[in-house]
Design an enzyme around this catalytic site. Structure first.
Site, PDB file in Angstrom:
ATOM      1  N   LYS A 190      -4.243  30.870   5.585  1.00  0.00           N
ATOM      2  CA  LYS A 190      -4.966  31.166   6.834  1.00  0.00           C
ATOM      3  C   LYS A 190      -3.979  31.139   7.996  1.00  0.00           C
ATOM      4  O   LYS A 190      -3.475  30.098   8.381  1.00  0.00           O
ATOM      5  CB  LYS A 190      -6.053  30.127   7.111  1.00  0.00           C
ATOM      6  CG  LYS A 190      -6.911  30.548   8.299  1.00  0.00           C
ATOM      7  CD  LYS A 190      -7.562  29.411   9.042  1.00  0.00           C
ATOM      8  CE  LYS A 190      -6.846  28.943  10.270  1.00  0.00           C
ATOM      9  NZ  LYS A 190      -6.633  29.908  11.353  1.00  0.00           N
ATOM     10  N   GLU A 265       2.469  18.754   8.754  1.00  0.00           N
ATOM     11  CA  GLU A 265       3.636  18.859   9.653  1.00  0.00           C
ATOM     12  C   GLU A 265       3.075  18.974  11.061  1.00  0.00           C
ATOM     13  O   GLU A 265       2.467  19.991  11.406  1.00  0.00           O
ATOM     14  CB  GLU A 265       4.457  20.114   9.316  1.00  0.00           C
ATOM     15  CG  GLU A 265       5.080  20.120   7.941  1.00  0.00           C
ATOM     16  CD  GLU A 265       6.209  19.129   7.800  1.00  0.00           C
ATOM     17  OE1 GLU A 265       6.667  18.560   8.820  1.00  0.00           O
ATOM     18  OE2 GLU A 265       6.636  18.905   6.660  1.00  0.00           O
ATOM     19  N   CYS A 299       7.828  22.469  17.717  1.00  0.00           N
ATOM     20  CA  CYS A 299       7.376  21.103  17.422  1.00  0.00           C
ATOM     21  C   CYS A 299       8.480  20.085  17.657  1.00  0.00           C
ATOM     22  O   CYS A 299       8.222  18.967  18.077  1.00  0.00           O
ATOM     23  CB  CYS A 299       6.882  21.037  15.980  1.00  0.00           C
ATOM     24  SG  CYS A 299       8.043  21.767  14.826  1.00  0.00           S
ATOM     25  N   GLU A 400       2.391  15.644  23.925  1.00  0.00           N
ATOM     26  CA  GLU A 400       3.094  16.896  23.641  1.00  0.00           C
ATOM     27  C   GLU A 400       2.542  17.984  24.567  1.00  0.00           C
ATOM     28  O   GLU A 400       1.350  18.294  24.512  1.00  0.00           O
ATOM     29  CB  GLU A 400       2.878  17.292  22.179  1.00  0.00           C
ATOM     30  CG  GLU A 400       3.675  18.523  21.792  1.00  0.00           C
ATOM     31  CD  GLU A 400       3.414  18.963  20.354  1.00  0.00           C
ATOM     32  OE1 GLU A 400       2.250  18.996  19.933  1.00  0.00           O
ATOM     33  OE2 GLU A 400       4.399  19.289  19.656  1.00  0.00           O
TER      34      GLU A 400
HETATM   35  P1  NDP Z   1      -3.438  23.808  15.940  1.00  0.00           P
HETATM   36  O1  NDP Z   1      -3.451  22.475  15.298  1.00  0.00           O
HETATM   37  O2  NDP Z   1      -4.392  24.061  17.033  1.00  0.00           O
HETATM   38  O3  NDP Z   1      -3.702  24.962  14.873  1.00  0.00           O
HETATM   39  C1  NDP Z   1      -2.919  25.126  13.719  1.00  0.00           C
HETATM   40  C2  NDP Z   1      -3.708  25.888  12.674  1.00  0.00           C
HETATM   41  O4  NDP Z   1      -4.817  25.082  12.257  1.00  0.00           O
HETATM   42  C3  NDP Z   1      -4.310  27.199  13.185  1.00  0.00           C
HETATM   43  O5  NDP Z   1      -4.317  28.130  12.134  1.00  0.00           O
HETATM   44  C4  NDP Z   1      -5.719  26.772  13.558  1.00  0.00           C
HETATM   45  O6  NDP Z   1      -6.650  27.832  13.578  1.00  0.00           O
HETATM   46  C5  NDP Z   1      -6.029  25.789  12.448  1.00  0.00           C
HETATM   47  N1  NDP Z   1      -7.075  24.816  12.774  1.00  0.00           N
HETATM   48  C6  NDP Z   1      -7.455  24.377  13.999  1.00  0.00           C
HETATM   49  N2  NDP Z   1      -8.461  23.470  13.856  1.00  0.00           N
HETATM   50  C7  NDP Z   1      -8.716  23.341  12.541  1.00  0.00           C
HETATM   51  C8  NDP Z   1      -9.630  22.564  11.776  1.00  0.00           C
HETATM   52  N3  NDP Z   1     -10.473  21.702  12.336  1.00  0.00           N
HETATM   53  N4  NDP Z   1      -9.623  22.680  10.436  1.00  0.00           N
HETATM   54  C9  NDP Z   1      -8.741  23.512   9.835  1.00  0.00           C
HETATM   55  N5  NDP Z   1      -7.855  24.291  10.504  1.00  0.00           N
HETATM   56  C10 NDP Z   1      -7.832  24.188  11.843  1.00  0.00           C
HETATM   57  O7  NDP Z   1      -1.947  24.030  16.395  1.00  0.00           O
HETATM   58  P2  NDP Z   1      -1.358  25.264  17.187  1.00  0.00           P
HETATM   59  O8  NDP Z   1      -1.672  26.521  16.460  1.00  0.00           O
HETATM   60  O9  NDP Z   1      -1.760  25.140  18.611  1.00  0.00           O
HETATM   61  O10 NDP Z   1       0.216  24.990  17.003  1.00  0.00           O
HETATM   62  C11 NDP Z   1       0.939  24.139  17.791  1.00  0.00           C
HETATM   63  C12 NDP Z   1       1.096  22.779  17.146  1.00  0.00           C
HETATM   64  O11 NDP Z   1       1.751  22.887  15.905  1.00  0.00           O
HETATM   65  C13 NDP Z   1       1.971  21.865  17.982  1.00  0.00           C
HETATM   66  O12 NDP Z   1       1.385  20.596  18.072  1.00  0.00           O
HETATM   67  C14 NDP Z   1       3.257  21.798  17.196  1.00  0.00           C
HETATM   68  O13 NDP Z   1       3.990  20.625  17.434  1.00  0.00           O
HETATM   69  C15 NDP Z   1       2.773  21.900  15.798  1.00  0.00           C
HETATM   70  N6  NDP Z   1       3.839  22.341  14.900  1.00  0.00           N
HETATM   71  C16 NDP Z   1       4.435  21.420  14.049  1.00  0.00           C
HETATM   72  C17 NDP Z   1       5.509  21.793  13.250  1.00  0.00           C
HETATM   73  C18 NDP Z   1       6.169  20.816  12.312  1.00  0.00           C
HETATM   74  O14 NDP Z   1       6.907  21.266  11.435  1.00  0.00           O
HETATM   75  N7  NDP Z   1       5.972  19.518  12.439  1.00  0.00           N
HETATM   76  C19 NDP Z   1       6.055  23.147  13.307  1.00  0.00           C
HETATM   77  C20 NDP Z   1       5.342  24.033  14.193  1.00  0.00           C
HETATM   78  C21 NDP Z   1       4.285  23.615  14.970  1.00  0.00           C
HETATM   79  P3  NDP Z   1      -7.013  28.640  14.919  1.00  0.00           P
HETATM   80  O15 NDP Z   1      -6.440  29.961  14.771  1.00  0.00           O
HETATM   81  O16 NDP Z   1      -8.491  28.686  15.009  1.00  0.00           O
HETATM   82  O17 NDP Z   1      -6.412  27.909  16.070  1.00  0.00           O
END
Ligand code: NDP
Length: 506
Positions: A190, A265, A299, A400
């Site tokens: 997804k 992650e 991140c 963050e």
């Molecule tokens: P989100 O947590 O908002 O979303 C990540 C993914 O999860 C999206 O596909 C989102 O869908 C989906 N999602 C959101 N809510 C749910 C739920 N309740 N159940 C299942 N899936 C869900 O993060 P962002 O997309 O805003 O990305 C930024 C974040 O990612 C930052 O906090 C960053 O630090 C972190 N990150 C961490 C990394 C690491 O390696 N540690 C690397 C890259 C980013 P939808 O499209 O609906 O939003």
């Protein structure tokens, strides 16, 4: 290579064409007829339309993945060398289309073209790397009492749900998919609703190389519908997630009901520690790169600069002066060093943090505003922003922000630097700049972070594991450790002499 406006347009498809989902080896449009427009963050123009799946369509994808895993001759029991061959073919096709896919990533995510190209190159390498590992999940034997031969064999865990964010749309999915497929798992992916386009191209490649039906599936849609359906599906054995810490916690709660395995992650608030004896130009340069690369939407961004007090007066004016010179623009422009933020609403969140910082009493040294001159007004461009006079309890220090906002914290001793560095709930990355090798080693060993650097910031490699301490994650991606995440370890104990136990006397 000189890029032109035509290059950017040529990778786009007609936005009236609804891009499909890939389920059980064919492209599908959702029965719900729900569609979402995909936006270019540099000008907020629509660049595509994607069909969005329902819970029923997640179920179809999971059924296909389960069947592809378990059926006779399925992916689980496909000779590892054959699995590796598919991954190598995917890698080659990605290589052939890398400029097109990188430009598409730039248009959808906003990142500068050079960074997007590096992402695609990383994805190419991930498929190669894990193709190499596919044939190497070795079993082990153990020294145990004479009458038993004990051994462990590794087996793929089953159907994996992969949920990825918008900041590295292709590469985050590729690193999880390549490891899971190499291990013998099947996957349902997804993407983020905001950045689905490059994964569609990857799945076109998957289709072209003839990966058996159901082995890899792509379902578009929101986290609350598609993400949630994957997490709650009884036939999904593991969720491999990259995204925000709050979402990670929710996923862990949701997954608890059926004790689904989760790999998380998550976010960070990473300290970049500069000691007075560091090479000045190098430290200033990486302080900028640490936070302003990809607009701070990384991140592991070095979003907290920990500066030794004795160099503050020399370091900060230079840092601010260079931050003001960063060239901002659309990612496809070759001059651009910093692009737009992913969306209007994310930009508003970032600008709200600027307001919070000012209200908390921090001093704004530069930036803090949206850029609204000329064509910039159409996009989500924010100036490089730096705060000083902060205290550890401020929200801009603890939370963050995920944008181009740097907060400076000042220290006088090594112990104080370590205490400040470890003083948040996160533990993703950290860096130390010093010319004292022993001090660098000493400090690194005290830092609660999964990814660390000495005298540099940001380089990481597919060969080495990526994982967070504290609230930055659980499990890990990449390297051999990332591969193990998709393998069960099965203990097999073989009696060397076949006879009753003798325990029951009657
Ligand atoms: P989100 O947590 O908002 O979303 C990540 C993914 O999860 C999206 O596909 C989102 O869908 C989906 N999602 C959101 N809510 C749910 C739920 N309740 N159940 C299942 N899936 C869900 O993060 P962002 O997309 O805003 O990305 C930024 C974040 O990612 C930052 O906090 C960053 O630090 C972190 N990150 C961490 C990394 C690491 O390696 N540690 C690397 C890259 C980013 P939808 O499209 O609906 O939003």
């Amino acid at each position: 290579m000189l890029r032109t406006a035509n290059d950017e347009k040529s990778v786009l498809r007609d936005k009236d064409v609804v891009e499909g989902m890939y389920i059980n080896g064919s492209w599908e449009v959702s029965a719900s007829d729900h569609k979402r427009e995909v936006i270019n963050p540099a000008n907020n123009e629509v660049i595509g339309t994607v069909t969005e799946g329902t819970v029923e369509e997640v179920d179809l994808a999971v059924k296909a993945a389960k069947d592809a895993f378990y059926k006779k001759g399925g992916w689980k029991s496909t000779y590892a060398r054959t699995r590796a061959d598919y991954l190598l073919k995917i890698s080659s096709k990605l290589e052939e289309r890398k400029e097109e896919i990188a430009m598409l990533e730039t248009l959808n995510n906003g990142k500068v073209y050079g960074d997007a190209l590096e992402d695609v190159e990383d994805a190419i390498n991930q498929f190669q790397y894990y193709a190499g590992l596919a044939t190497k999940p070795h079993g082990q034997t153990y020294e145990v009492p004479d009458e038993i031969q004990a051994m462990v064999i590794r087996e793929p865990i089953g159907v994996v749900g992969i949920i990825v964010p918008w900041n590295y749309p292709l590469v985050m999915a590729a690193q999880k998919m390549s490891a899971a497929l190499a291990a013998g798992c099947t996957v349902v992916v997804k993407p983020s609703t905001q950045t689905p386009l490059t994964l569609i191209r990857l799945f076109e490649i998957i289709d072209e190389v003839g990966l058996p039906n159901g082995v890899a599936n792509l379902v578009h849609g929101s986290g609350s519908v598609v993400g949630n359906a994957l997490i709650n599906h009884p036939d999904v054995e593991k969720i491999s997630f990259t995204g925000g810490t709050a979402t990670g916690k929710q996923i862990m709660r949701d997954a608890a009901d059926n004790l689904k395995k989760v790999g998380l992650e998550l976010g960070g608030k990473s300290p970049n520690i500069v000691f007075a004896d560091a090479d000045f130009d190098t430290a200033v340069d990486y302080a900028l790169l640490g936070i302003f690369a990809q607009q701070g939407q990384v991140c592991s961004a070095g979003s907290r600069l920990l500066l030794e007090k004795s160099i503050y007066d020399k370091f900060v004016p230079e840092l601010v002066s260079r931050a003001k010179k960063i060239k901002i623009g659309p990612g496809w422009d070759e001059e651009t060093e910093m692009g737009p933020l992913i969306s209007k609403s994310h930009m508003e969140n970032v600008l709200n943090y600027v307001k919070i910082g000012v209200e908390e009493g921090a001093e704004l040294l530069c930036g803090g505003k949206q850029i609204t001159e000329g064509d910039f007004a159409k996009g989500n461009f924010v100036e490089p922003t730096i705060f000083t006079n902060t205290t550890p309890d401020m929200r801009i220090v603890q939370e963050e922000i995920f944008g181009p906002v740097l907060v400076i914290q000042v220290f006088e001793t090594e112990e104080e630097a370590i205490e400040l560095a470890n003083g948040t709930d996160f533990g993703l990355a950290a860096a130390v700049f010093t010319n004292d090798g022993a001090k660098a080693q000493r400090v690194i060993r005290q830092l609660q972070a999964g990814i660390t650097w000495i005298n540099t910031y940001h380089p990481t490699f597919n060969e080495a594991p990526w994982s967070g301490y504290k609230q930055s994650g659980l499990g890990g991606d990449l390297g051999t450790y990332g591969f193990e995440e998709y393998l069960y370890k099965k203990q097999v104990n073989i009696a060397l002499e076949v006879k009753p136990s003798g325990f029951y006397k009657g």
